[in-house]
Design a protein around this motif. Structure first.
Motif, PDB file in Angstrom:
ATOM      1  N   MET A   1      10.347  28.062  40.780  1.00 56.00           N
ATOM      2  CA  MET A   1      11.487  28.011  41.703  1.00 56.00           C
ATOM      3  C   MET A   1      12.736  28.597  41.041  1.00 56.00           C
ATOM      4  SD  MET A   1      13.110  24.665  43.598  1.00 56.00           S
ATOM      5  CE  MET A   1      14.545  24.828  44.633  1.00 56.00           C
ATOM      6  N   SER A   2      13.455  29.453  41.792  1.00 52.62           N
ATOM      7  CA  SER A   2      14.639  30.087  41.241  1.00 52.62           C
ATOM      8  C   SER A   2      15.757  29.081  41.059  1.00 52.62           C
ATOM      9  CB  SER A   2      15.111  31.214  42.170  1.00 52.62           C
ATOM     10  OG  SER A   2      14.112  32.199  42.303  1.00 52.62           O
ATOM     11  N   THR A   3      16.615  29.341  40.081  1.00 50.88           N
ATOM     12  CA  THR A   3      17.735  28.452  39.800  1.00 50.88           C
ATOM     13  C   THR A   3      18.796  28.567  40.890  1.00 50.88           C
ATOM     14  OG1 THR A   3      17.338  28.718  37.436  1.00 50.88           O
ATOM     15  CG2 THR A   3      19.462  27.821  38.084  1.00 50.88           C
ATOM     16  N   PHE A   4      19.254  27.419  41.385  1.00 52.86           N
ATOM     17  CA  PHE A   4      20.263  27.360  42.437  1.00 52.86           C
ATOM     18  C   PHE A   4      21.643  27.392  41.801  1.00 52.86           C
ATOM     19  CE2 PHE A   4      22.186  25.744  46.372  1.00 52.86           C
ATOM     20  CZ  PHE A   4      21.375  26.346  47.323  1.00 52.86           C
ATOM     21  N   LEU A   5      22.511  28.250  42.293  1.00 51.59           N
ATOM     22  CA  LEU A   5      23.871  28.373  41.771  1.00 51.59           C
ATOM     23  C   LEU A   5      24.876  27.856  42.792  1.00 51.59           C
ATOM     24  CD1 LEU A   5      24.471  31.845  40.043  1.00 51.59           C
ATOM     25  CD2 LEU A   5      24.493  29.586  38.978  1.00 51.59           C
ATOM     26  N   THR A   6      25.844  27.082  42.336  1.00 51.49           N
ATOM     27  CA  THR A   6      26.945  26.646  43.190  1.00 51.49           C
ATOM     28  C   THR A   6      28.192  27.431  42.803  1.00 51.49           C
ATOM     29  OG1 THR A   6      26.010  24.425  43.393  1.00 51.49           O
ATOM     30  CG2 THR A   6      28.331  24.688  43.948  1.00 51.49           C
ATOM     31  N   ILE A   7      28.784  28.082  43.801  1.00 54.11           N
ATOM     32  CA  ILE A   7      29.906  28.993  43.566  1.00 54.11           C
ATOM     33  C   ILE A   7      31.135  28.522  44.344  1.00 54.11           C
ATOM     34  CG2 ILE A   7      30.704  31.388  43.712  1.00 54.11           C
ATOM     35  CD1 ILE A   7      27.740  32.230  43.828  1.00 54.11           C
ATOM     36  N   ALA A   8      32.243  28.320  43.666  1.00 54.30           N
ATOM     37  CA  ALA A   8      33.509  27.969  44.319  1.00 54.30           C
ATOM     38  C   ALA A   8      34.317  29.240  44.546  1.00 54.30           C
ATOM     39  CB  ALA A   8      34.297  26.982  43.474  1.00 54.30           C
ATOM     40  N   MET A   9      34.774  29.407  45.780  1.00 57.11           N
ATOM     41  CA  MET A   9      35.547  30.601  46.120  1.00 57.11           C
ATOM     42  C   MET A   9      36.753  30.244  46.970  1.00 57.11           C
ATOM     43  SD  MET A   9      32.368  33.145  47.110  1.00 57.11           S
ATOM     44  CE  MET A   9      33.401  34.456  47.741  1.00 57.11           C
ATOM     45  N   PRO A  10      37.869  30.949  46.779  1.00 55.29           N
ATOM     46  CA  PRO A  10      39.026  30.700  47.634  1.00 55.29           C
ATOM     47  C   PRO A  10      38.825  31.332  49.003  1.00 55.29           C
ATOM     48  CG  PRO A  10      39.583  32.167  45.802  1.00 55.29           C
ATOM     49  CD  PRO A  10      38.111  31.954  45.773  1.00 55.29           C
ATOM     50  N   LYS A  11      39.368  30.697  50.027  1.00 52.03           N
ATOM     51  CA  LYS A  11      39.314  31.263  51.367  1.00 52.03           C
ATOM     52  C   LYS A  11      40.297  32.433  51.474  1.00 52.03           C
ATOM     53  CE  LYS A  11      39.896  26.981  52.804  1.00 52.03           C
ATOM     54  NZ  LYS A  11      40.127  25.781  53.613  1.00 52.03           N
ATOM     55  N   GLY A  12      40.083  33.274  52.490  1.00 49.80           N
ATOM     56  CA  GLY A  12      41.021  34.362  52.721  1.00 49.80           C
ATOM     57  C   GLY A  12      40.590  35.679  52.111  1.00 49.80           C
ATOM     58  N   ARG A  13      41.573  36.450  51.677  1.00 48.63           N
ATOM     59  CA  ARG A  13      41.331  37.819  51.204  1.00 48.63           C
ATOM     60  C   ARG A  13      40.338  37.876  50.048  1.00 48.63           C
ATOM     61  NH1 ARG A  13      45.842  41.326  47.951  1.00 48.63           N
ATOM     62  NH2 ARG A  13      44.512  43.100  47.373  1.00 48.63           N
ATOM     63  N   ILE A  14      40.498  36.981  49.072  1.00 48.12           N
ATOM     64  CA  ILE A  14      39.605  37.003  47.916  1.00 48.12           C
ATOM     65  C   ILE A  14      38.165  36.733  48.352  1.00 48.12           C
ATOM     66  CG2 ILE A  14      39.009  35.885  45.723  1.00 48.12           C
ATOM     67  CD1 ILE A  14      41.943  35.376  45.236  1.00 48.12           C
ATOM     68  N   PHE A  15      37.985  35.769  49.257  1.00 51.15           N
ATOM     69  CA  PHE A  15      36.654  35.443  49.759  1.00 51.15           C
ATOM     70  C   PHE A  15      36.002  36.667  50.402  1.00 51.15           C
ATOM     71  CE2 PHE A  15      34.062  34.251  53.425  1.00 51.15           C
ATOM     72  CZ  PHE A  15      33.089  33.468  52.831  1.00 51.15           C
ATOM     73  N   GLU A  16      36.729  37.349  51.256  1.00 52.62           N
ATOM     74  CA  GLU A  16      36.189  38.508  51.966  1.00 52.62           C
ATOM     75  C   GLU A  16      35.812  39.630  50.993  1.00 52.62           C
ATOM     76  OE1 GLU A  16      39.278  39.465  54.695  1.00 52.62           O
ATOM     77  OE2 GLU A  16      39.002  37.644  55.896  1.00 52.62           O
ATOM     78  N   GLU A  17      36.675  39.908  50.028  1.00 53.27           N
ATOM     79  CA  GLU A  17      36.406  40.984  49.087  1.00 53.27           C
ATOM     80  C   GLU A  17      35.267  40.617  48.128  1.00 53.27           C
ATOM     81  OE1 GLU A  17      39.899  42.484  47.163  1.00 53.27           O
ATOM     82  OE2 GLU A  17      41.015  42.637  49.033  1.00 53.27           O
ATOM     83  N   ALA A  18      35.201  39.342  47.740  1.00 52.02           N
ATOM     84  CA  ALA A  18      34.139  38.886  46.839  1.00 52.02           C
ATOM     85  C   ALA A  18      32.789  38.901  47.548  1.00 52.02           C
ATOM     86  CB  ALA A  18      34.449  37.490  46.321  1.00 52.02           C
ATOM     87  N   ALA A  19      32.763  38.478  48.812  1.00 54.36           N
ATOM     88  CA  ALA A  19      31.518  38.496  49.589  1.00 54.36           C
ATOM     89  C   ALA A  19      31.010  39.922  49.736  1.00 54.36           C
ATOM     90  CB  ALA A  19      31.745  37.860  50.955  1.00 54.36           C
ATOM     91  N   ASP A  20      31.915  40.859  49.992  1.00 52.15           N
ATOM     92  CA  ASP A  20      31.540  42.269  50.111  1.00 52.15           C
ATOM     93  C   ASP A  20      30.970  42.787  48.786  1.00 52.15           C
ATOM     94  OD1 ASP A  20      31.514  44.827  51.563  1.00 52.15           O
ATOM     95  OD2 ASP A  20      33.063  45.426  50.155  1.00 52.15           O
ATOM     96  N   LEU A  21      31.588  42.381  47.692  1.00 55.75           N
ATOM     97  CA  LEU A  21      31.129  42.792  46.361  1.00 55.75           C
ATOM     98  C   LEU A  21      29.715  42.258  46.085  1.00 55.75           C
ATOM     99  CD1 LEU A  21      32.429  44.409  44.002  1.00 55.75           C
ATOM    100  CD2 LEU A  21      33.044  42.225  42.982  1.00 55.75           C
ATOM    101  N   MET A  22      29.467  41.017  46.475  1.00 59.58           N
ATOM    102  CA  MET A  22      28.159  40.409  46.243  1.00 59.58           C
ATOM    103  C   MET A  22      27.082  41.076  47.094  1.00 59.58           C
ATOM    104  SD  MET A  22      28.989  36.369  45.646  1.00 59.58           S
ATOM    105  CE  MET A  22      27.335  36.076  45.010  1.00 59.58           C
ATOM    106  N   ARG A  23      27.434  41.484  48.305  1.00 56.16           N
ATOM    107  CA  ARG A  23      26.468  42.209  49.133  1.00 56.16           C
ATOM    108  C   ARG A  23      26.110  43.550  48.483  1.00 56.16           C
ATOM    109  NH1 ARG A  23      29.827  40.245  53.560  1.00 56.16           N
ATOM    110  NH2 ARG A  23      28.699  38.595  54.679  1.00 56.16           N
TER     111      ARG A  23
END
Length: 208
Positions: free
Chosen positions: A1-23
């Motif tokens: 089973m793969s290791t589960f990661l918990t990630i804390a992220m701020p809402k707003g601009r940083i969240f949107e740009e970080a989500a795009d980066l992860m994709r």
């Protein structure tokens, strides 16, 4: 089973740009992820749980281990002296910290007042400049302080400079350039080092 990661992220601009980066890095985050009102989002296909928080709280969650990793602005890292590892500059949400004020305001000779969300950063900066100031901590609408006579100057984040301009303020000094950083809980890094290193490697390849 793969290791589960918990990630804390701020809402707003940083969240949107970080989500795009992860994709871009190959992580399967559904499109509805961006519009969710939930504060905790489980993305099982990516083996990730996301905690959406206030920017200043992200570092707290990572330090205390309720999140393995987090995304925090360098401004928060400078202000909050926390026990976390800063492992990668994501080069998103670029802005900078600056000193600003009214161009017509005469700065008082003895201990001018400086309003800011960043009292530690501001105190350190003016101390390095050899200036003794009185710091007034505010949590929002920092630009208001010189307009109502609460402070002589402010220290705040500047992105485009439009907010300063609209309120008749001018930038006086530039303190530091700011981007968002990937931070890691020290214990999580020991326990989940492989999956965290893999994430860092994938993100490193897509950072502009």
């Amino acid at each position: 089973m793969s290791t589960f990661l918990t990630i804390a992220m701020p809402k707003g601009r940083i969240f949107e740009e970080a989500a795009d980066l992860m994709r871009k890095a190959g992580y399967q985050l559904p499109e509805e992820f961006d519009d969710s009102r939930k504060l905790i989002l489980d993305i099982e296909e990516a083996n990730m749980r996301f905690i959406l928080a206030k920017p200043m709280d992200v570092v707290t969650y990572v330090e205390h281990g309720v999140a393995d990793i987090g995304i925090a602005g360098k401004d928060v890292m400078m202000e909050e002296n926390r026990d976390v590892y800063e492992v990668l500059d994501l080069k998103i949400s670029e802005c900078y910290l600056a000193v600003a004020g009214l161009p017509t305001m005469e700065i008082r000779d003895v201990a001018p007042k400086v309003a800011t969300k960043y009292p530690n950063v501001a105190s350190s900066y003016f101390r390095e400049q050899g200036e003794q100031v009185e710091i007034i901590k505010l949590n929002g609408s920092i630009e208001l302080a010189p307009l109502i006579g609460l402070a002589d100057r402010i220290v705040d984040i500047v992105s485009t400079g439009q907010t300063l301009k609209e309120n008749g303020l001018v930038e006086m000094e530039r303190i530091a350039d700011i981007t968002s950083r990937l931070i890691v809980n020290p214990v999580s890094y020991r326990v989940k080092d492989q999956v965290i290193d893999e994430l860092v490697e994938k993100l490193s390849k897509v950072i502009g």
